[in-house]
Design a protein around this motif. Structure first.
Motif, PDB file in Angstrom:
ATOM      1  N   LEU A  47      -2.251  32.909   2.100  1.00 15.18           N
ATOM      2  CA  LEU A  47      -3.629  33.412   2.131  1.00 15.18           C
ATOM      3  C   LEU A  47      -4.575  32.535   2.944  1.00 15.18           C
ATOM      4  N   ALA A  48      -4.183  31.270   3.150  1.00 13.85           N
ATOM      5  CA  ALA A  48      -5.111  30.319   3.793  1.00 13.85           C
ATOM      6  C   ALA A  48      -4.987  30.363   5.311  1.00 13.85           C
ATOM      7  N   GLN A  49      -5.119  31.565   5.888  1.00 11.64           N
ATOM      8  CA  GLN A  49      -5.059  31.690   7.342  1.00 11.64           C
ATOM      9  C   GLN A  49      -6.268  31.021   7.980  1.00 11.64           C
ATOM     10  N   VAL A  90       2.661  27.629   4.750  1.00  5.16           N
ATOM     11  CA  VAL A  90       3.282  28.957   4.739  1.00  5.16           C
ATOM     12  C   VAL A  90       2.522  29.891   5.677  1.00  5.16           C
ATOM     13  N   ALA A  91       1.198  29.766   5.699  1.00  5.24           N
ATOM     14  CA  ALA A  91       0.392  30.619   6.577  1.00  5.24           C
ATOM     15  C   ALA A  91       0.815  30.392   8.023  1.00  5.24           C
ATOM     16  N   ASP A  92       0.737  31.471   8.857  1.00  3.51           N
ATOM     17  CA  ASP A  92       1.298  31.357  10.210  1.00  3.51           C
ATOM     18  C   ASP A  92       0.255  31.247  11.302  1.00  3.51           C
ATOM     19  N   ASN A  93      -1.021  31.295  10.943  1.00  6.75           N
ATOM     20  CA  ASN A  93      -2.053  31.185  11.981  1.00  6.75           C
ATOM     21  C   ASN A  93      -3.017  30.059  11.598  1.00  6.75           C
ATOM     22  N   VAL A  94      -2.533  28.856  11.688  1.00  2.00           N
ATOM     23  CA  VAL A  94      -3.313  27.695  11.233  1.00  2.00           C
ATOM     24  C   VAL A  94      -3.138  26.549  12.217  1.00  2.00           C
ATOM     25  N   LYS A  95      -4.027  25.573  12.103  1.00  2.00           N
ATOM     26  CA  LYS A  95      -3.895  24.369  12.911  1.00  2.00           C
ATOM     27  C   LYS A  95      -3.785  23.188  11.947  1.00  2.00           C
ATOM     28  N   CYS A  96      -2.615  22.594  11.856  1.00  2.00           N
ATOM     29  CA  CYS A  96      -2.429  21.480  10.934  1.00  2.00           C
ATOM     30  C   CYS A  96      -1.809  20.310  11.684  1.00  2.00           C
ATOM     31  N   THR A  97      -2.418  19.162  11.588  1.00  2.00           N
ATOM     32  CA  THR A  97      -1.856  17.987  12.232  1.00  2.00           C
ATOM     33  C   THR A  97      -1.736  16.875  11.214  1.00  2.00           C
ATOM     34  N   ALA A 157       0.847  -1.200   0.000  1.00  4.63           N
ATOM     35  CA  ALA A 157       0.000   0.000   0.000  1.00  4.63           C
ATOM     36  C   ALA A 157       0.876   1.241   0.000  1.00  4.63           C
ATOM     37  N   VAL A 158       0.404   2.251  -0.690  1.00  5.38           N
ATOM     38  CA  VAL A 158       1.138   3.508  -0.769  1.00  5.38           C
ATOM     39  C   VAL A 158       0.185   4.643  -0.417  1.00  5.38           C
ATOM     40  N   PHE A 159       0.655   5.542   0.438  1.00  4.25           N
ATOM     41  CA  PHE A 159      -0.135   6.747   0.716  1.00  4.25           C
ATOM     42  C   PHE A 159       0.774   7.952   0.603  1.00  4.25           C
ATOM     43  N   ASN A 160       0.336   8.903  -0.215  1.00  2.71           N
ATOM     44  CA  ASN A 160       1.031  10.174  -0.281  1.00  2.71           C
ATOM     45  C   ASN A 160      -0.026  11.249  -0.125  1.00  2.71           C
ATOM     46  N   GLY A 161       0.067  11.997   0.976  1.00  6.47           N
ATOM     47  CA  GLY A 161      -0.982  12.989   1.250  1.00  6.47           C
ATOM     48  C   GLY A 161      -0.414  14.383   1.303  1.00  6.47           C
ATOM     49  N   LYS A 162      -0.661  15.130   0.243  1.00  7.67           N
ATOM     50  CA  LYS A 162      -0.164  16.512   0.212  1.00  7.67           C
ATOM     51  C   LYS A 162      -1.238  17.461   0.743  1.00  7.67           C
ATOM     52  N   VAL A 163      -0.789  18.411   1.538  1.00  9.81           N
ATOM     53  CA  VAL A 163      -1.688  19.480   1.970  1.00  9.81           C
ATOM     54  C   VAL A 163      -0.924  20.793   1.800  1.00  9.81           C
ATOM     55  N   PHE A 164      -1.490  21.656   0.992  1.00  9.94           N
ATOM     56  CA  PHE A 164      -0.841  22.956   0.763  1.00  9.94           C
ATOM     57  C   PHE A 164      -1.617  24.054   1.496  1.00  9.94           C
TER      58      PHE A 164
END
Lengths: 263, 456
Positions: free
Chosen positions: B360-362, B390-397, B349-356
């Motif tokens: 602008l996406a604050q 790149v955005a500085d006010n985000v929640k990414c896990t 199995a292969v998983f590649n998950g990109k999140v950009f």
């Protein structure tokens, strides 16, 4: 309760067992008859939990010698699930979480596997629901616990109560409670102990494995065994537990040493 | 000890080819791609008198021509080797054997008995389809019949990422398409079943299924897109689905891939979400010897909500690959991705998950989790979360876990009287159920659950 001439449920003779090649049980002897409540106490690392897992058939524990007869039959001839179906029940010290399996389905599958073993018809979801509602009272559990995944997100006390609920449904002949009291607050302890007392009958037996004397204020044992170094060092009545509580384990060791020295 | 020094002829040839720019292996891949493109171009266009569709095909053919067929040296294809596909000699299809309603009975869903479009080998099959009792304003059918509707032209083949090789290949050979157009404010509660059948047999064919879904502002659609096989044998299918979710519209999409075990499936789902749009995808991948799904989300407005649930359940020597991209461009987006893989035998199995998440996406709230269950010592998983923030006010896990069936869990069930085999089945099923439970149609959920229960 001690019953005259009652059936021997469990007979353990010179049992030895290894974990990963390290000997843990080193010649354990124990006999439990129907109606009796036994408590095994002992310090950490004495082999108490190993003994309970060996009885239930955990694959990581290798029996290297001795024998265990359960109602006259060699227990080690049975797979873990066969032991369960024929009435051996282990309440886990750390009950596992099984996300995705509903508690109700789990209980029904377990209950029906025992029914099938006894040659009885399996119970459908509707009838089982009714049965389980009655059993909930034994451990004062709310019905909403049934629809949740097995033990997932349960508090320590809820997990232990869930173990006793399973025990109430499966009505074991030999119930082994592995540190069921550890980590319980006093209310949860009373509930769990109340459940165990309700389920104790003249035709079944209970083996309590505990680290603390406190449990024995609520479940009164007929026999107390002190375990150390993979063996039972001494056996007494319920007063032995109180003595252990006040004097610790060292005096038992010393007496044992003295006995060995004298012989 | 002897040391052999030899200069094989192949190597010399390769060296010569190197001189003109291509290795022998690369040349072989390019030859294969040229054949693929010719096969695609030879597909008849089932859309009469629609020059604009032919123009799209021609443009896409040019895009294909400019590209290289991928190898494992390409970062995007590092873990998914198409070498076995190169051994498959694809042929132009003969006259397709008639598929009867009886033959597809196992795949029919009572919940979508009168909301079903069926395509066989890329051709629309009206005799197998049923579209009654749906709102009159819902445009549903095949492109061949609906191409004159001016509302479709701005959307078909216009989704971002159209230049990707297999997407362009699909467009270059587009014969027809399943079309759904929900006009403004239309809420369709009936789930719509898009069933794509490939008839497999002695001839290995190329099929190019196509789907176009447009949900206008505040409309709502539930789609079940399914890929199945009648017959046995190898083939290549490269389906493409374009989904447009407008302002405050909602699309609940389940994509089920259960191609024949000899098939190759390289598919694309491209979704754009405008302001306040909600999109859910449940992608279940069970079949094919090699499957790859490109799942791409393009956010074009604020405060979108995206749920990507995936289950890849493979065994034997199957390869199952999910490459997802979530391209945020606006503030307040919420995304939740849970990809689960159950891998048995020698499967991979292969998983590649990109999140950009650009500047602008604050206020983006993005969560990604990939959980893998390996059922055999030879099973393999390659997982690659890829977050570019790149955005500085985000929640990414993000997180990835790989585990085996836990002996203690199996023992716990055994100690309650459940035999080891049943215990293992129960645990695998439980792992899969979290995803299967998201499928909104009970009959489909049941049939997929039955498959998940047989995997151990």
């Amino acid at each position: 309760m001690i019953v005259e001439n009652s059936e021997v449920i469990l007979s353990v003779r010179d049992l030895t067992a290894d974990v990963d090649g390290t000997p843990i049980l080193k010649g354990l002897n124990l006999e439990i008859k129907a109606g009796e409540i036994h408590a095994i106490m002992g310090p950490n690392g004495s082999g108490k939990s190993t003994f309970s897992k060996v009885l239930a058939g955990h694959p990581a524990y290798e029996v290297t010698g001795g024998e265990v007869l359960y109602k006259g039959q060699n227990l080690f001839d049975l797979e873990p699930e066969e032991r369960a179906r024929s009435g051996v029940f282990l309440a886990f010290q750390y009950p596992l979480e099984i996300p995705g399996v509903s508690n109700l389905d789990f209980l029904r599958v377990a209950y029906n596997s025992k029914r099938k073993h006894e040659g009885l018809e399996e119970v459908d979801a509707f009838d089982f629901d009714e049965l389980v509602q009655q059993k909930l009272d034994v451990v004062k559990m709310r019905a909403e616990f049934l629809s949740r995944s097995v033990n997932e997100g349960f508090s320590g006390g809820e997990k232990k109560r869930n173990e006793i609920l399973q025990m109430a449904l499966l009505e074991p002949t030999l119930a082994i409670l592995d540190e069921t009291d550890s980590g319980l607050d006093i209310d949860a302890l009373k509930t769990v102990a109340g459940g165990v007392n309700q389920l104790s009958k003249p035709d079944n037996a209970t083996l309590l494995i505990t680290h603390y004397q406190r449990l024995l204020d609520y479940i009164v044992p007929d026999f107390v065994h002190v375990m150390e170094g993979g063996r039972i060092l001494t056996t007494g009545g319920k007063e032995l537990a109180l003595e252990l509580e006040s004097r610790g384990y060292d005096w038992v060791r010393e007496e044992e040493m003295a006995e060995v020295g004298a012989s | 000890m002897s040391i052999q020094v030899s200069t094989p002829v192949e190597e010399l040839e390769a060296a010569e080819l190197q001189a003109v720019g291509l290795s022998a292996a690369a040349q072989k891949r390019q030859d294969y791609l040229a054949k693929l493109l010719n096969l695609a171009k030879s597909k008849p266009l089932d859309v009469a008198g629609a020059a604009w569709v032919q123009a799209l095909r021609d443009q896409a053919a040019n895009l294909v021509q400019e590209q290289m067929f991928p190898s494992t040296r390409d970062e995007e294809w590092r873990f998914t080797d198409l070498a076995d596909l190169l051994q498959v000699s694809l042929q132009a299809e003969g006259s397709g054997a008639g598929v009867t309603l009886e033959a597809i009975a196992p795949y029919l869903l009572p919940e979508a008995a009168t909301s079903r479009l069926v395509f066989v080998d890329g051709h629309y099959a009206p005799e197998l389809s049923a579209v009654d009792d749906l709102p009159e304003t819902l445009l549903i059918g095949n492109l061949g019949r609906l191409a004159t509707d001016a509302r479709l032209q701005p959307y078909l083949a216009k989704q971002a990422g159209a230049e990707e090789l297999f997407t362009a290949l699909n467009t270059a050979g587009m014969q027809d398409a399943a079309v759904l157009f929900a006009p403004k404010n239309l809420v369709v509660e009936t789930p719509i079943h898009l069933l794509f059948i490939t008839t497999a047999g002695s001839v290995a064919k190329l099929t190019l299924p196509r789907t176009l879904v447009i949900a206008e502002p505040q409309s709502a659609l539930t789609i079940l897109e399914e890929y199945v096989t009648i017959g046995e044998g190898t083939y290549l299918t490269t389906p493409v689905s374009e989904i447009w979710v407008s302002d405050n519209a909602q699309v609940h999409h389940s994509r089920i891939q259960r191609d024949h075990a000899s098939a190759f499936h390289i598919g694309k789902t491209a979704v754009s979400q405008e302001r306040d749009a909600r999109y859910t995808c449940n992608a279940i991948s069970l079949g094919a010897q090699l499957s790859r799904h490109h799942l791409e989300i393009y956010q074009t407005g604020e405060q979108t909500e995206t749920h990507l649930n995936g289950l890849t359940l493979i065994r034997d020597a199957q390869v199952g690959d999910l490459h997802s991209t979530i391209a945020l461009t606006q503030p307040y987006g919420v995304t939740r991705q849970l990809q689960k893989c159950i891998v048995g035998d020698r499967a991979h199995a292969v998983f590649n998950g990109k999140v950009f998440v650009p500047k602008l996406a604050q206020q983006t709230d993005a969560g990604q989790l990939n959980r893998n269950l390996l059922l055999s010592p030879k099973a393999r998983v390659d997982t690659k979360p890829q977050l570019e923030i790149v955005a500085d006010n985000v929640k990414c896990t993000h997180g990835a876990t790989v585990s085996q069936l836990d002996d203690d869990e199996v023992f716990y069930l055994q100690s309650r009287g459940i035999d080891a085999a049943t215990a293992q089945t129960l645990l695998v099923y439980a792992f899969a159920y979290e995803i299967l439970d998201q499928i909104p149609v009970e009959s489909l959920k049941q049939s997929l659950s039955a498959i998940a229960s047989q995997v151990v």
